[in-house]
Design a protein around this motif. Structure first.
Motif, PDB file in Angstrom:
ATOM      1  N   SER A   1       0.836  -1.209   0.000  1.00 15.62           N
ATOM      2  CA  SER A   1       0.000   0.000   0.000  1.00 15.62           C
ATOM      3  C   SER A   1       0.868   1.255   0.000  1.00 15.62           C
ATOM      4  O   SER A   1       0.550   2.239  -0.680  1.00 15.62           O
ATOM      5  CB  SER A   1      -0.939   0.002   1.211  1.00 15.62           C
TER       6      SER A   1
ATOM      7  N   ASP B   1       2.548   1.506  -3.505  1.00 16.25           N
ATOM      8  CA  ASP B   1       1.572   1.992  -4.483  1.00 16.25           C
ATOM      9  C   ASP B   1       1.334   3.501  -4.310  1.00 16.25           C
ATOM     10  O   ASP B   1       1.197   4.233  -5.300  1.00 16.25           O
ATOM     11  CB  ASP B   1       0.242   1.250  -4.326  1.00 16.25           C
ATOM     12  N   TYR B   2       1.271   3.929  -3.061  1.00 19.47           N
ATOM     13  CA  TYR B   2       1.059   5.355  -2.781  1.00 19.47           C
ATOM     14  C   TYR B   2       2.216   6.183  -3.349  1.00 19.47           C
ATOM     15  O   TYR B   2       2.019   7.226  -3.978  1.00 19.47           O
ATOM     16  CB  TYR B   2       0.960   5.561  -1.269  1.00 19.47           C
TER      17      TYR B   2
ATOM     18  N   GLN C   1      -8.135  11.052  -4.996  1.00 19.55           N
ATOM     19  CA  GLN C   1      -7.350   9.836  -5.235  1.00 19.55           C
ATOM     20  C   GLN C   1      -6.308   9.625  -4.145  1.00 19.55           C
ATOM     21  O   GLN C   1      -6.106   8.512  -3.661  1.00 19.55           O
ATOM     22  CB  GLN C   1      -6.669   9.918  -6.601  1.00 19.55           C
TER      23      GLN C   1
ATOM     24  N   GLN D   1      -6.180   6.661  -1.232  1.00 20.46           N
ATOM     25  CA  GLN D   1      -5.006   5.808  -1.030  1.00 20.46           C
ATOM     26  C   GLN D   1      -4.575   5.830   0.440  1.00 20.46           C
ATOM     27  O   GLN D   1      -4.131   4.813   0.985  1.00 20.46           O
ATOM     28  CB  GLN D   1      -3.856   6.269  -1.922  1.00 20.46           C
TER      29      GLN D   1
ATOM     30  N   TYR E   1      -6.914   3.571   2.229  1.00 26.43           N
ATOM     31  CA  TYR E   1      -6.547   2.175   1.950  1.00 26.43           C
ATOM     32  C   TYR E   1      -5.406   1.745   2.863  1.00 26.43           C
ATOM     33  O   TYR E   1      -5.425   0.640   3.425  1.00 26.43           O
ATOM     34  CB  TYR E   1      -6.157   2.032   0.480  1.00 26.43           C
ATOM     35  N   TYR E   2      -4.420   2.628   3.028  1.00 25.22           N
ATOM     36  CA  TYR E   2      -3.293   2.342   3.923  1.00 25.22           C
ATOM     37  C   TYR E   2      -3.798   2.068   5.338  1.00 25.22           C
ATOM     38  O   TYR E   2      -3.400   1.086   5.989  1.00 25.22           O
ATOM     39  CB  TYR E   2      -2.327   3.531   3.890  1.00 25.22           C
TER      40      TYR E   2
END
Length: 304
Positions: free
Chosen positions: A101, A104-105, A128, A132, A135-136
């Motif tokens: 994660s 990706d960030y 966006q 993110q 999500y983390y």
């Protein structure tokens, strides 16, 4: 766990929470300007984030600098980069999903297409990045073992969140010295939006915004995750968790500092005069600094 690994996890979490709040503040500020209700100028925001020469910069240039400029010390890009580097040094103590994660960030915030999109659709770019971040946090909550690593991640997040909230409150109070009426109300409204507390406020308060009610929510509401009371309550919970035999991380200095600081919130009401309010917040801010010093000393071997 080695002390340097614990420090890596602690600071990884601090950088990510700093990213989270910065993005929400920037999004709220942009929305306020689009609504024709600028609660703070872009120049003031740039100065707050450490950009000193912003007088001749457009809002787009300031946003781009604050998000994507690798040379700006407090940019989102630099925060995520530092979080990722700290995670790299602690990979044996985080799971693969958490590392992915963050990775990706990092690649998302370095994406040149995202930077170009900022020109015509800043809100989508900010959304966006905020998604993110969520999500983390979701990966940590749903997949991390509740052990040493989780404790240091959580303490880092809570300390950074508390310090950022105190800074936001102080900024609003200092600006509201020179404003009144509708403009002042709008400042508090957008602050609540930035802290995900506007709907909570409306569900419990009827009529126009009352600055004192907003302050009470952000300071004392015990079930609002971005209140300082809730923040210290969670810090105390993790201190109790660290006393368990299977974790065994507690120290007398940590427990004393947390107990003293939480008691200050519990048993002191916010003063009425604005200068006294600022002094009150300065005391809370010092308590966060002192807690961070205790953690540095007792767990990371750093003498401040």
């Amino acid at each position: 766990m080695l002390s340097r690994v614990a420090e890596n996890l602690f600071w990884m979490s601090r950088y990510m929470e700093r990213t989270n709040i910065s993005l929400r503040v920037l999004k709220t500020l942009y929305i306020a300007h689009q609504d024709g209700l600028p609660v703070r100028s872009w120049e003031q925001t740039a100065h707050q984030f450490g950009i000193r020469e912003a007088e001749n910069m457009s809002s787009y240039t300031i946003l781009k600098t604050l998000i994507f400029d690798g040379n700006s010390n407090f940019s989102i890009l630099n925060n995520v980069f530092r979080a990722r580097e700290n995670a790299r040094s602690a990979q044996d103590h985080i799971n693969r999903e958490l590392w992915q994660s963050l990775n990706d960030y990092y690649h998302l915030v370095r994406d040149s297409q995202l930077s170009q999109q900022l020109i015509f659709d800043p809100i989508s770019v900010l959304d966006q990045l905020i998604k993110q971040t969520m999500y983390y946090y979701g990966v940590i909550d749903s997949s991390m073992n509740r052990g040493e690593a989780y404790c240091f991640l959580s303490l880092g997040k809570l300390i950074e969140r508390g310090m950022q909230i105190v800074d936001l409150l102080k900024t609003e109070l200092e600006q509201n010295i020179h404003t009144e009426g509708r403009e002042e109300d709008q400042r508090w409204r957008y602050l609540l939006i930035a802290l995900n507390g506007y709907e909570t406020y409306l569900s419990e308060n009827v009529g126009s915004l009352e600055p004192q009610s907003v302050l009470n929510q952000i300071l004392y509401k015990n079930n609002f995750p971005n209140s300082l009371f809730y923040n210290w309550d969670q810090i105390e919970s993790f201190a109790n968790f660290m006393e368990r035999d299977e974790v065994d991380l507690h120290t007398k200095g940590l427990n004393f500092e947390i107990g003293k600081s939480f008691s200050f919130i519990k048993y002191n009401q916010l003063p009425e005069h604005i200068d006294h309010k600022l002094q009150f917040l300065n005391t809370i801010q010092r308590n966060y600094y002192n807690l961070s010093k205790v953690i540095n000393r007792d767990y990371f071997g750093i003498i401040n």
